[in-house]
Every structure is written in structure tokens, then in C-alpha cells.
Design an enzyme around this catalytic site. Structure first.
Site, mmCIF file in Angstrom:
data_model
loop_
_atom_site.group_PDB
_atom_site.id
_atom_site.type_symbol
_atom_site.label_atom_id
_atom_site.label_comp_id
_atom_site.label_asym_id
_atom_site.label_seq_id
_atom_site.Cartn_x
_atom_site.Cartn_y
_atom_site.Cartn_z
ATOM 1 N N GLU A 32 0.871 -1.169 0.000
ATOM 2 C CA GLU A 32 0.000 0.000 0.000
ATOM 3 C C GLU A 32 0.912 1.225 0.000
ATOM 4 O OE1 GLU A 32 -2.352 0.772 3.506
ATOM 5 O OE2 GLU A 32 -3.605 2.209 2.431
ATOM 6 N N ARG A 257 6.246 -12.941 8.980
ATOM 7 C CA ARG A 257 6.914 -11.703 8.610
ATOM 8 C C ARG A 257 8.244 -11.595 9.338
ATOM 9 N NH1 ARG A 257 2.757 -7.503 9.302
ATOM 10 N NH2 ARG A 257 4.412 -6.264 8.378
ATOM 11 N N LYS A 267 5.005 0.283 10.159
ATOM 12 C CA LYS A 267 5.008 1.447 9.286
ATOM 13 C C LYS A 267 4.374 2.653 9.975
ATOM 14 C CE LYS A 267 4.197 0.165 4.764
ATOM 15 N NZ LYS A 267 3.350 0.140 3.548
#
Length: 550
Positions: A32, A257, A267
Site C-alpha cells: 500500500e 513476517r 510502518k
RNA sequence: UGGGAUGUCGCCAAGUCGGCAAGGCACGGGACUUUGACUCCCGCAUCCGCAGGUUCGAGUCCUGCCAUCCCAGCCA
């Protein structure tokens, strides 16, 4: 990038290939554009890219830009730049928002099949109806609207007749499902907001769970590899894929992850640090962003190597930052030219060396690489050495310079410290030393062993500059200024950055170009900064065994 | 407490049909060394979350526990 090692993802694909479920492989990386890529992203990029390459398939970059409130063009550009820098140039670049038309058509078809309905519940009400982890949800009173009414309402949603938040389109699945994602999830929301790419064309936006499988299906993705927190969404992903009339049926598969010790990988927090001015920007050398690592001096190869060595599995893990440091040392040891810098200088006068004389000593540019050549370094009566390389009160096993002791000036003479000149504050002003002029290219004739070797610079020719030392990866300063409720506070280190303003460098370093990497002998690997000319960022130290007293 | 996932050396991570625990990082010891770097040797889980069971034999099969992570956004 070489693809030698396999992992459980490849086993899954091998089975799909063997069973005939697919006859080719097509992957994608779907960020994104709401921030910069970080080292965690590098894992997802590497897995998707290398998997495609391994099987001779294609790899897409697809911006998952379905939420206009957080996304912008700066992030779009930066993501492309970073992904290419990493060496994973995509075969195709797509935007999820370009499929809004398709998403809309598919939503209409879903409504016609009685599988979606317009719901007038507010966000609060919907939450209430959804139930909890242990209790089933209740069906919305709008769940059984007629297809005609749903079609009419959905079209009017699209036409902008209703305010934000007033209605949603929901998938009709199962309000009692133990998987909360299946309790009639919202798949479209009303949002009168300009999109960075689509402008004001739309005022309804598809949600991730609906948009993502459609994007994958449309692009011909065979394997949608994502991180493990989406595992709970897989049934919904499959539901959407199942009910679309798009022939391609991509499979979502998940991997854990990447987490790294001492490192903030969220983020949201990274953005917070940038916006609050805590750091220089997304490319601050302390940031775990790809551009931060790049500015710090990390190479793309070292980052990929790190990701590969960290491995792929589904187990939650935190990889030691020491592994990343190892990866960059391993590469730079092979490739970085050796140069001399004195970060914290102390003057040395060679009392038995003539005034005004200059000789040149040959230094290896890289002892690991015979082809790297040599260079001539000037030697004069007055020198600088590292303050740490002299000890007035030496601890045991201190092999460097001490009063009355000898040390090898690397590539030059052995010197003995005869006297220490102190200033009025009792601090060391300079060292008076005598050189054994016979030891230029050889060891002492009398067979005495000189254990220590230190680096040095001619005071006459050295150039001034600055060095920025980062204590550990990604740690930051000013902890006291950060509210305790900040999730990244625990990662901060008040001593993380030390700026040495009064350094001296070899003359050749004056012409170093931003981004050039060197091993400053005995000090570590450094990279000429792109923002502050004349200053070098320390990428990582050398392994330091005298700290351990060996 | 509902569902999903995961638990093998300090940190990652391999472990086919059950057959008697890869490798890397870190760490310790030694050699070499005009970078205490690099390089090179050597060492580093009788044990695989725990407890039972099946079996000649289990990290690998069965049962039951325990721990951790994810999910109750009209974010992704």
C-alpha cells in the site's frame, strides 16, 4: 540474485505444478503506498520475486491503493525506486485502483446472486451486531433486502447520493462463523475523498478483503504470497475468488513476517517518527527503511543475503540484527577499499625524524583482493593517531601504544613512546616518540616481537571532516522526549548517534563520492553520506576483539 | 474462555516412508596476523514445548495438556 535454496513455499508450488493445479507461476508484491518500504518489506519482495524467477514466471508490483486517505504519489515513486534498488525490478507495474471498475461489476454480480447486500447499520451498530470472539453475531436487519433494492441502493452509493459511513455493501456469508472475518464483512464503503490516482471518479471504495483477491485474479496471479496475519482471511479470499466469474483462481499462501532485534518494523510508528521530526526523514540512516539502509551504506545484496539467511517459515521469530551486520561485513570485507581515518586524533611527534621530510609508504587497498592495488600514503614528522590507541594507564593485554612501549605504525615504522606532553588541564597534548628507522619494511633485527599495529595519518596532509557513528542498527536518540505510550519507545537508545566533528581523513577521501563505501582501517565500514558532503556514516563496526580482552 | 497458526541449541532454521538431531549467526578455545580485522582449525542440542501412549525404534504416529502469536477497522 541467485536462487539456490528452497523453502516450504516452493514445496507447495512444486505440488501445485506436479498435480497440474497450475502450469506456471506468477507472483506479486502488493504494497500500500502509505509509507516507505522497510527491511521487512524486503522479505516479502524477495520471496515473491525470487519465487517467480525460480520457476521462470512473472512478478508484478501492484500498488494496493484502495484507501485514498493514507496514500500518495510520493510513496508510489519511492516504493518503485526501492524495489528496483533491491534488484527486484517488476515485470509489470499495476495499480489496484485501476480495477475499481471491475470490482464494481463483480460486486453487482454478487448482489444479483444474492451474495451481497447494502447495509444501513452504522459502524458502531455493525460492531455490535458482529458479536465477539466467543459469541456469534446477529444478522443485520438489512440482510434480506431484495436484489432489486440492493442494486438500486448500491448504484446510488456509487453515484454519491449518500454520505460517508451511511451504508456499506456487505458479503452475505455467515454471522455465526467462528472466523469473524466471515461474519458478513463489509466489502465496499462510501468515502468522498480524492484518490491519488483516480481523482474524484469514485466515492465508494472496495475494502481489502474484496479488492485483493480480485486484483490477484485479474492479473493472473497463481500464488498470492503474503504474511501470516492474513491467514485468518484466507477463507474470505477463497470465498471471493470462488464467486467471481474470473477464470483464474489464485491461491493465497502465508509466511511469517520478518522481525529484527532492536528494530521498529511498524510502518505506523516509522511514519510517526518521521512526522514528529524525531528523525531526519524516511531515509535517516537510523531507519530500517530501505532508503535509510541505503543512505547508511547497506548494499542491496547484503539485505537480500540477510533475508535469505534468516529463512522462511511460519513460526514467529525475531532475527538477530547481528546477522544483518554479518552480511554487510562479509560483502564489504571483499569489496570495500581500505582507507585511513582518525576519528579522535591525538598528535604524535617523531622526534628522530627530520623536519620537512616526506616519505611515501605503500598501503594495500584491500588485503582481501590482490587486484585492488596499492596506494602511496605520505609520512612526516608530525602524525595523528587514534586517541584510543594510546593509554596512559594501560589495562592488561593492551597491545597498543603506552609510555615506554612500542607499536607498529601500519605499513610504516615501529615507534616507541618516550614521553607524554600534558596540557595545563592534565590532558594529553601530544606524544613524543622515536621511530626505529630500520623497521620500514621488516621486523626488528633483534627479533623482538611487536604485537600492536595502529593506523596513523600525516598531520601535514590529512583533511578534516566528520563521521557519524551509529551505535546499533535502527536505535534512536532522545528517549526522554518520547511519550511512554509510544510503541517504539522501547527500541530507542539514547547513545545511538555520535557525531565526530574533528576527524581526519586520508587526502584521497576528499574526493569520495556520496555513496562510496570504504573500510576505515580498524574502525569499521563507512559510507560517504548523500546529504552531508564530507561526512561519512558508519555502516557497521569491525568485529572488535580487544573489547573482549583477547 | 470461539476460531486460526506456531512451538527443534542464546537467535534463525533443516529435518523424506518413524531408524537413531543439517547449516548459518552468536559464543568459547587455538593457529596465523604490519587491520586485536580477515582467514583457518576445534568446540557448542543423548535432545526436539510438556506428559502419557503405539513401536524393536518417534523430533517425526496417537491422546491430553501448556505457551506464544493473529482475528471483534466502513485500514491494509
Amino acid at each position: 540474485m541467485e536462487q539456490t535454496n528452497t523453502n516450504f513455499i516452493h514445496e507447495i508450488i512444486d505440488e501445485d505444478l506436479a498435480s497440474g493445479a497450475v502450469d506456471h507461476v506468477h507472483t506479486r508484491f502488493p504494497p500500500e503506498p502509505n509509507g516507505y518500504l522497510h527491511i521487512g518489506s524486503a522479505k516479502a519482495i524477495w520471496i515473491n520475486h525470487s519465487t517467480a524467477r525460480k520457476y521462470g514466471g512473472e512478478f508484478n508490483l501492484r500498488y494496493d491503493d484502495t484507501n485514498p486517505v493514507k496514500e500518495n504519489d510520493e510513496f508510489v515513486r519511492a516504493i518503485y525506486e526501492d524495489i528496483c534498488w533491491l534488484g527486484a525490478k517488476p515485470d509489470h507495474v499495476f495499480y489496484g485502483s485501476d480495477y475499481f471498475g471491475i470490482c464494481y461489476e463483480q460486486a453487482v454480480k454478487l448482489i444479483k446472486k444474492g451474495l451481497a447486500y447494502v447495509c444501513d447499520l452504522s459502524a458502531d451498530e455493525m460492531r455490535e451486531y458482529r458479536g465477539t470472539l466467543t459469541e456469534p453475531g446477529r444478522e443485520s436487519p438489512y440482510r434480506n433486502r431484495s436484489v432489486e433494492e440492493n442494486l438500486d441502493l448500491f448504484e446510488r452509493m456509487k453515484n454519491g447520493e449518500f454520505p460517508d459511513g451511511s451504508r456499506t455493501l456487505r458479503a452475505k456469508i455467515d454471522m455465526a462463523s467462528p472466523n469473524i472475518n466471515l461474519r458478513d464483512p463489509a466489502i465496499y464503503r462510501i468515502l468522498h475523498k480524492t484518490h491519488h490516482r483516480q481523482g474524484d471518479k469514485w466515492c465508494i471504495y472496495p475494502l481489502y478483503d474484496f479488492a485483493h483477491p480480485i486484483q490477484d485474479a485479474v492479473e493472473g496471479i497463481t500464488h498470492s504470497l503474503c504474511s501470516i496475519e492474513f491467514e485468518n482471511h484466507r477463507p474470505l479470499y477463497d470465498w471471493v475468488v470462488e464467486h467471481m466469474d474470473i477464470p483464474n483462481k489464485p491461491k493465497q499462501r502465508e509466511f511469517a513476517r520478518l522481525n529484527v532485534t532492536y528494530t521498529v518494523m511498524s510502518k505506523r510508528y516509522l511514519r510517526d517518527m518521521v512526522e514528529s521530526g524525531l528523525v531526519d526523514g524516511w531515509d535517516d540512516p537510523r531507519m530500517p527503511t530501505l532508503c535509510g539502509l541505503r543512505r547508511r551504506g547497506y548494499t542491496p545484496e547484503s539485505i537480500i543475503e540477510f533475508v535469505k539467511r534468516a529463512g522462511v517459515s511460519k513460526a514467529y521469530s525475531v532475527v538477530d540484527a547481528g546477522l544483518l551486520e554479518y552480511c554487510i561485513r562479509e560483502e564489504l570485507n571483499r569489496t570495500a577499499p581500505r582507507r585511513i581515518a582518525v576519528l579522535d586524533p591525538i598528535k604524535v611527534e617523531i622526534t628522530n625524524y627530520p623536519d620537512g621530510k616526506t616519505e611515501y609508504f605503500t598501503q594495500n587497498n584491500n588485503t582481501e583482493d590482490p587486484n585492488a592495488g596499492t596506494r602511496e600514503v605520505p609520512f612526516t614528522k608530525n602524525l595523528y593517531i587514534e586517541r584510543e590507541d594510546f593509554a596512559l594507564d594501560p589495562p592488561p593485554k593492551f597491545f597498543r601504544l603506552k609510555k615506554g612501549g612500542e607499536v607498529r605504525l601500519m605499513g610504516a615504522y615501529i615507534i616507541r613512546c618516550d614521553d607524554v606532553v600534558l596540557n595545563e588541564n592534565g590532558e594529553i597534548e601530544r606524544l613524543l616518540c622515536s621511530a626505529d628507522l630500520e623497521t620500514r619494511n621488516n621486523n626488528p633485527a633483534d627479533g623482538r616481537k611487536i604485537k600492536g599495529t595502529i593506523h596513523w595519518l600525516s598531520a601535514e596532509t590529512a583533511v578534516r571532516g566528520a563521521a557519524r557513528l551509529y551505535d546499533r542498527l535502527f536505535t534512536l536518540e532522545n528517549v526522554a522526549d518520547i511519550p511512554e505510550d509510544k510503541g517504539y519507545r522501547d527500541y530507542l537508545n539514547p547513545n545511538s548517534l555520535k557525531v565526530c566533528e574533528n576527524c581526519f581523513f586520508e587526502p584521497s577521501l576528499a574526493s569520495a563520492k556520496p555513496g562510496d563505501r570504504f573500510q576505515f582501517v580498524r574502525l569499521g565500514y563507512f559510507c560517504a553520506d548523500t546529504k552531508y558532503p564530507g561526512s561519512f556514516n558508519r555502516i557497521v563496526t569491525l568485529r572488535d576483539s580487544y573489547a573482549k580482552g583477547k
